[in-house]
Design a protein around this motif. Structure first.
Motif, PDB file in Angstrom:
ATOM      1  N   ASP A 199       0.869  -1.173   0.000  1.00  0.00           N
ATOM      2  CA  ASP A 199       0.000   0.000   0.000  1.00  0.00           C
ATOM      3  C   ASP A 199       0.910   1.229   0.000  1.00  0.00           C
ATOM      4  O   ASP A 199       1.186   1.808   1.039  1.00  0.00           O
ATOM      5  CB  ASP A 199      -0.902  -0.048   1.242  1.00  0.00           C
ATOM      6  N   GLU A 200       1.411   1.581  -1.191  1.00  0.00           N
ATOM      7  CA  GLU A 200       2.372   2.672  -1.303  1.00  0.00           C
ATOM      8  C   GLU A 200       1.678   3.973  -1.684  1.00  0.00           C
ATOM      9  O   GLU A 200       0.625   3.966  -2.304  1.00  0.00           O
ATOM     10  CB  GLU A 200       3.422   2.330  -2.373  1.00  0.00           C
ATOM     11  N   THR A 210      10.013   5.496  -8.572  1.00  0.00           N
ATOM     12  CA  THR A 210      10.731   4.219  -8.659  1.00  0.00           C
ATOM     13  C   THR A 210      10.992   3.622  -7.285  1.00  0.00           C
ATOM     14  O   THR A 210      11.052   2.403  -7.152  1.00  0.00           O
ATOM     15  CB  THR A 210      12.074   4.352  -9.417  1.00  0.00           C
ATOM     16  N   ALA A 211      11.130   4.456  -6.244  1.00  0.00           N
ATOM     17  CA  ALA A 211      11.376   3.897  -4.913  1.00  0.00           C
ATOM     18  C   ALA A 211      10.186   3.053  -4.463  1.00  0.00           C
ATOM     19  O   ALA A 211      10.345   1.908  -4.025  1.00  0.00           O
ATOM     20  CB  ALA A 211      11.656   5.015  -3.915  1.00  0.00           C
ATOM     21  N   GLN A 212       8.970   3.615  -4.616  1.00  0.00           N
ATOM     22  CA  GLN A 212       7.765   2.870  -4.233  1.00  0.00           C
ATOM     23  C   GLN A 212       7.643   1.590  -5.068  1.00  0.00           C
ATOM     24  O   GLN A 212       7.294   0.530  -4.548  1.00  0.00           O
ATOM     25  CB  GLN A 212       6.515   3.724  -4.456  1.00  0.00           C
ATOM     26  N   THR A 214      10.002  -0.068  -6.615  1.00  0.00           N
ATOM     27  CA  THR A 214      11.043  -1.041  -6.274  1.00  0.00           C
ATOM     28  C   THR A 214      10.592  -1.889  -5.096  1.00  0.00           C
ATOM     29  O   THR A 214      10.794  -3.107  -5.057  1.00  0.00           O
ATOM     30  CB  THR A 214      12.357  -0.321  -5.938  1.00  0.00           C
ATOM     31  N   LYS A 215       9.955  -1.220  -4.132  1.00  0.00           N
ATOM     32  CA  LYS A 215       9.412  -1.959  -2.981  1.00  0.00           C
ATOM     33  C   LYS A 215       8.342  -2.949  -3.432  1.00  0.00           C
ATOM     34  O   LYS A 215       8.293  -4.080  -2.976  1.00  0.00           O
ATOM     35  CB  LYS A 215       8.776  -0.976  -1.991  1.00  0.00           C
ATOM     36  N   ARG A 217       8.105  -4.287  -6.331  1.00  0.00           N
ATOM     37  CA  ARG A 217       8.753  -5.371  -7.078  1.00  0.00           C
ATOM     38  C   ARG A 217       9.230  -6.471  -6.135  1.00  0.00           C
ATOM     39  O   ARG A 217       9.254  -7.646  -6.489  1.00  0.00           O
ATOM     40  CB  ARG A 217       9.927  -4.803  -7.885  1.00  0.00           C
ATOM     41  N   ALA A 218       9.598  -6.073  -4.924  1.00  0.00           N
ATOM     42  CA  ALA A 218      10.123  -7.038  -3.962  1.00  0.00           C
ATOM     43  C   ALA A 218       9.017  -7.840  -3.273  1.00  0.00           C
ATOM     44  O   ALA A 218       9.301  -8.767  -2.516  1.00  0.00           O
ATOM     45  CB  ALA A 218      10.983  -6.321  -2.929  1.00  0.00           C
TER      46      ALA A 218
END
Lengths: 383, 290
Positions: A199-200, A210-212, A214-215, A217-218
């Protein structure tokens, strides 16, 4: 010939007297349609097409002879989107102008502010604003025509369920539209057996997500859902492509416009989103029950004013539901008009097919939204 | 590890945008102690002009050059018509004038370009560049390289050219500078032209990534201002360091704590830094400037 037309005239006068009673035939008072719209100010993108639509159709109905022999008269004021102004205006519409029915309230704020006034004065109100709070809980005299963001979320989850997606990553902005959408998504997901695994959030003025992502993606998400508005969803699409994330992506109806395709470009390929039928009227099959109404509205509006928006469509739906109710009621008694609005069944509007009831003062189901997918830079229908 | 690297790269990308904006604040501040709140609007004007000239069919490099020229012209007009007539007013009044100018520029931009969102093509494609499992867009490299070149140019200008030194002298004491034969009026005009040109160029560099609207200058300007304050107002190196630090904090905050509190985290850290170093990371206290 002359004699014949005289006889015909005599008969029609007689007929009028028989049907409507003496004294009523020649001087029927006009039906007053009241409206309060945000034609200036930050929400003018709503009020402007709404007013143009009301004016255009009232003119058309009058040219065809009005409703039951009554001409329609539009009494409207500009709220500039302010709730305080809306209160004063609606008091005036009800007490001074003595309107028969009110079609209006461009924004949820202005509509919610006047509900107690119309309830107290017993005047039917058909709102053109989005919030589900306007009709939930049901208020006796208040109706609305636009679809809600809950329906958009439901439509998306329905499509995900069909594709077997069970884990979804949610990413939303910080605007009012985004926040309301996020709340609806979080509340609805369990009903469709969907788990929100991320829930970004981002600010709508952010330049990079991209930071959100990237999270996201993990996580083990099977799809990404972005509920947003403006340029941020286009940036999200570009960032997803940049990071090489291959998951299916869903957007909301907030970006259902050509602008989004233009801004996101190739990065929008394959994205799915729910949209009001009006936006894709051209590509609907002829068998679609809404096709004719949509194309009629679109061609008339575009001939006169330029590109259509769904907001003007909401005004069309509101006005026509009111007019048909007055027609069925055969009376200008407000209580009877209200009852008839509530009995609206199978009305084909631009927003969908309306079936109202004492417990549902909107009357749209999920078919009001069409699920679209971007293919080769164009909207295509998903069945 | 991949995560950390991507967060750092993201931070440097957004950070270099903030740095580029922050740099523009430094020049006018150096010349006149005025914080120019219309700096974000210079970016918007540069970007919007480039977008529209490009749409009219001008090749991209030409459109960019013309857009920078337009920004410079706007900067010069601002100084000539609004700042110079009020040259005897206090610094606070001048700052308020720049706020007024920023609102005016937004209004004019709204009339010319409307409320639509516009994009500019990326300078050298959108195929992401891979770096040890993390990715970065070529346009971000353009922004970072642009920042480095512009910082170098600004530093050289202030330290090694007569006009640059004269500008610093004006910032310290206008009357003394005038007595030494420096044409203060001309220097002020130059400072506004320069920072407007810098802002315009920054706008063109970031527009492919951020998109542009008539009001996008506000938030970009605000973040750039934070970068300049964090690094130390008036220091061009400081503005860049401040921008990069701010970007990296934001990205790490988003990545490791919570994206919902991203801005709260970064503003908290800015407050913390300013609490211990009130003049910023690279700022010198007033006494040292003599």
């Amino acid at each position: 010939m002359k004699g014949f037309s005289r006889v015909a005239a005599l008969f029609s006068v007689l007929a009028l007297v028989v049907f409507y009673g003496p004294g009523d035939a020649l001087a029927k008072r006009p039906i007053k349609i009241g409206s309060f719209l945000a034609t200036t100010g930050p929400a003018s993108f709503l009020g402007d097409p709404e007013l143009k639509t009301l004016k255009m159709y009232i003119e058309e109905i009058n040219a065809k002879g009005g409703v039951d022999g009554h001409k329609l008269e539009l009494v409207w004021y500009d709220t500039a989107g302010k709730a305080k102004a809306a209160k004063d205006i609606v008091k005036r519409l009800v007490k001074k102008d003595r309107v028969d029915v009110i079609v209006g309230g461009s924004t949820s704020g202005t509509t919610l502010a006047v509900i107690d006034i119309v309830e107290r004065n017993k005047v039917p109100l058909i709102s053109l604003a989005g919030s589900v709070k306007i009709i939930e809980p049901v208020k006796k005299w208040v109706f609305k025509t636009p679809h809600t963001d809950r329906m958009a979320a439901a439509k998306i989850f329905e499509d995900m369920k069909k594709r077997g997606i069970k884990k979804v990553a949610l990413i939303t902005g910080n605007g009012g539209f985004d926040k309301s959408g996020r709340a609806q998504c979080l509340a609805l997901a369990p009903k469709y057996g969907i788990e929100i695994v991320a829930d970004e959030q981002y600010s709508n003025s952010d330049t990079d997500m991209t930071a959100q992502l990237t999270k996201i993606r993990a996580t083990d998400a099977q799809a990404i859902l972005n509920f947003g508005f403006g340029k941020a969803p286009a940036i999200v699409m570009k960032n997803i492509k940049q990071l090489g994330i291959k998951l299916p992506v869903y957007q909301s109806h907030g970006v259902a416009s050509k602008k989004f395709l233009e801004l996101a470009g190739e990065a929008a390929e394959g994205v799915r989103l729910p949209a009001a039928a009006l936006l894709v009227a051209d590509i609907l099959p002829d068998s679609d029950p809404q096709k004719k109404v949509l194309m009629d509205y679109k061609s008339k509006y575009e001939a006169k004013y330029g590109p259509v928006s769904t907001f003007g469509g909401h005004a069309y739906d509101g006005l026509m539901i009111a007019v048909e109710a007055i027609d069925r009621a055969d009376s200008l008694d407000k209580a009877k008009i209200r009852d008839e609005i509530e009995k609206t069944k199978g009305f084909v509007g631009t927003g969908g097919i309306f079936n109202m009831s004492p417990t549902d003062h909107l009357g749209l189901d999920l078919s009001a939204f069409k699920m679209l997918e971007v293919k080769n830079g164009q909207w295509t229908l998903v069945n | 590890m991949d995560l950390l690297l991507q967060f750092l790269l993201t931070g440097l990308t957004t950070g270099s945008i903030y740095a580029l904006v922050g740099l523009g604040f430094a020049i006018i501040y150096n010349a006149s102690d005025v914080v120019n709140f219309a700096q974000g609007e210079f970016l918007m004007i540069g970007a919007m002009s480039a977008i529209f000239l490009h749409r009219l069919g001008l090749p991209l490099p030409l459109a960019i050059a013309a857009a920078v020229a337009i920004s410079i012209a706007v900067g010069l007009l601002l100084e000539k018509l609004a700042i110079e007539p009020a040259r005897n007013a206090s610094v606070v009044s001048l700052i308020i004038i720049t706020i007024g100018a920023s609102i005016f520029f937004r209004g004019v931009a709204l009339l010319i370009w409307g409320k639509e969102i516009y994009g500019l093509p990326h300078f050298s494609g959108e195929e992401p560049i891979r770096l040890l499992g993390a990715t970065v867009l070529p346009q971000s490299i353009w922004v970072m390289a642009g920042t480095v070149v512009l910082v170098g140019a600004v530093k050289y200008f202030f330290d090694h050219t007569l006009a640059g030194k004269a500008m610093r002298a004006c910032s310290h004491n206008k009357r003394a500078a005038a007595l030494l034969g420096i044409d203060v009026k001309k220097i002020m005009l130059l400072s506004y032209g320069l920072s407007a040109g810098l802002g315009g160029l920054a706008g063109v560099l970031v527009a492919p990534i951020t998109y542009m609207t008539y009001d996008a200058g506000v938030m970009l300007g605000l973040k750039g201002f934070c970068a300049a304050i964090l690094g130390g107002m008036g220091s061009s190196m400081g503005a860049v360091a401040g921008g990069l630090v701010l970007g990296v904090i934001e990205a790490l905050g988003t990545g490791f704590i919570s994206s919902g509190y991203k801005d709260a985290i970064s503003f908290f850290i800015i407050l913390l830094i300013l609490f211990f170093r009130p003049s910023g990371l690279f700022g010198k206290s007033g006494g040292e400037r003599v």
